[in-house]
Structure formats: structure tokens, C-alpha cells
Design an enzyme around this catalytic site. Sequence first.
Site, PDB file in Angstrom:
ATOM      1  N   LEU A 241       1.187  -1.244   0.129  1.00 19.55           N
ATOM      2  CA  LEU A 241      -0.339   0.247  -0.486  1.00 19.55           C
ATOM      3  C   LEU A 241       0.927   1.353   0.037  1.00 19.55           C
ATOM      4  CD1 LEU A 241      -2.651  -1.616   2.675  1.00 19.55           C
ATOM      5  CD2 LEU A 241      -2.979  -1.158   0.125  1.00 19.55           C
ATOM      6  N   ASP A 242       0.090   2.214  -0.652  1.00 18.25           N
ATOM      7  CA  ASP A 242       1.272   3.811  -0.324  1.00 18.25           C
ATOM      8  C   ASP A 242       1.558   3.673   0.792  1.00 18.25           C
ATOM      9  OD1 ASP A 242       0.936   3.532  -3.480  1.00 18.25           O
ATOM     10  OD2 ASP A 242      -0.925   4.820  -3.479  1.00 18.25           O
ATOM     11  N   LYS A 243       2.493   4.825   0.759  1.00 18.72           N
ATOM     12  CA  LYS A 243       2.863   5.825   2.217  1.00 18.72           C
ATOM     13  C   LYS A 243       1.544   6.069   2.625  1.00 18.72           C
ATOM     14  CE  LYS A 243       5.942   8.864   4.244  1.00 18.72           C
ATOM     15  NZ  LYS A 243       6.700   9.896   4.195  1.00 18.72           N
TER      16      LYS A 243
END
Length: 238
Positions: free
Chosen positions: A101-103
Site C-alpha cells: 500500500l502507498d505510504k
Amino acid sequence: MQRLDKIIADRTSYSRSEIKKLIKRGEVMVDNEVCESADKRFEENADITVCGKAIGEKYIYLMMNKPDGTVCAVRDSRERTVIDILPEEYKGRGIFPVGRLDKDTTGLLILTNDGELAHRITSPKKEIKKYYIAETDKPLTEEDIAAFKEGITFRDGTKCKGADAENLKSDEKFRVGVTISEGKFHQVKKMLAVCDIKVLKLTRINIGNLYIDVKLNKGECRKLNNIEIQRIFFSNFN
Ligand code: URA
């Protein structure tokens, strides 16, 4: 069912000969009873103590409510990783995040030290559906929804599989639900960008039939129960 010495070897760093000696000396208990035979067979998840100390199970399966500001990596020289925020008891056990998942994306993340399970979840062939809720700057149009169904093409020409997108009822903010069955980099944000929609916040709600536990606060994790683990291993997720 597995031999006792094999189970202990899988879960600890004792050598086979040390394990045999410990068992013979009566230092090993299985499900609260001393067991003195190394070749006796037990379930792989049996409760085992060696010299009075519980030894953990071989495989660990966790769900985390991933917080904003953490990266899906085992280690990173600059950023805080999802492994950095695990409770101490899970550190040093070879656990890694399954997929990315993105930051700034929050929500359901599975972590495990079981490579086979990770492969099942991330393999593009399995086409496991993942559901995201995005807070956006505007709603989807009917044309956008149709384009998602057809398969969005990114600005660089990459073609996505057909996906479902819907406007969600929301008080003042715009919220969009998106179901995808692949895991391209920044996929949801890029698909919505093609429709000229900006994602302000993104959260993952489920992976196949595994849903985020609403009792988990951001940054918290818990072990998956046996039913959840079985579902991941044996359901077709769709
Ligand atoms: N799609 C995105 O754009 N970001 C994520 O973190 C996951 C899916």
C-alpha cells in the site's frame, strides 16, 4: 501432524541433537504435558514449551490497520516501515507485508512469514478482489463508471482489467468505492486520475473475503484466526 522434534526445529534455532536431549530430559511440554519422545506426532500449531518457555508457532498471520506515513517494506533507511511498528513479540520472526500500500494509504494489510500464502494473495493469476474507499475531489460520472468496467488505460498506455467503481453516499465529502483484481503501482489513484479525479485519502477495506477488523485502531494489528487463515488459503476470493 508432524514429529515433535521437527516442529521444535522449525520454530527455534536449537539443533536436532539439542532438541533430542531436551526432550529426553523432560524439558519439553506439549499442550501442558511432558513429552519424552521426539518422534511422537502433533498438530503443527500445538502449544509447546521448552525449558518452561513457550515457543511460538512457525507461521504467523497478522492483519494490520495500516496507518498513514508508514511504508510497506521490511526495512528502510529513511522511512518508518510497517515492520517497525509491529509489537516486539512479532519482530525478528521473518514477517513481511503482503503486497504494497502507498505510504499515505491506510487500512487492511496482511503480514506474514509464510511465503506460500503471500504468493497466493499477490499472484496476478488469482485475481483476488480488493476493495478501496477513496475520498476524492469530485464524484464519478456515469462515463467514468463505464470506463472502469471496460478497463481503464493509464496515461502511459498500460491497460487495466475491468473494475467496479461507485459513488458512495457521504455527507459533505465525495467518496468513491473501487474494486480491483490486480495490484499495479498506485493503481486506484492512477485509474481515478484518468477520470480527472484526485484522491485525497485512500483506505483498503478488504482483500477477497477478509475484511479489516473495525476494532483495530490505526497502527494496531492482530493475529488472523483459524477461520480467516483457512479462508485465505482455500477460498477463491471472488
Ligand atoms: N492503489 C493506490 O493507488 N494506492 C494504494 O496504496 C493501493 C492501491
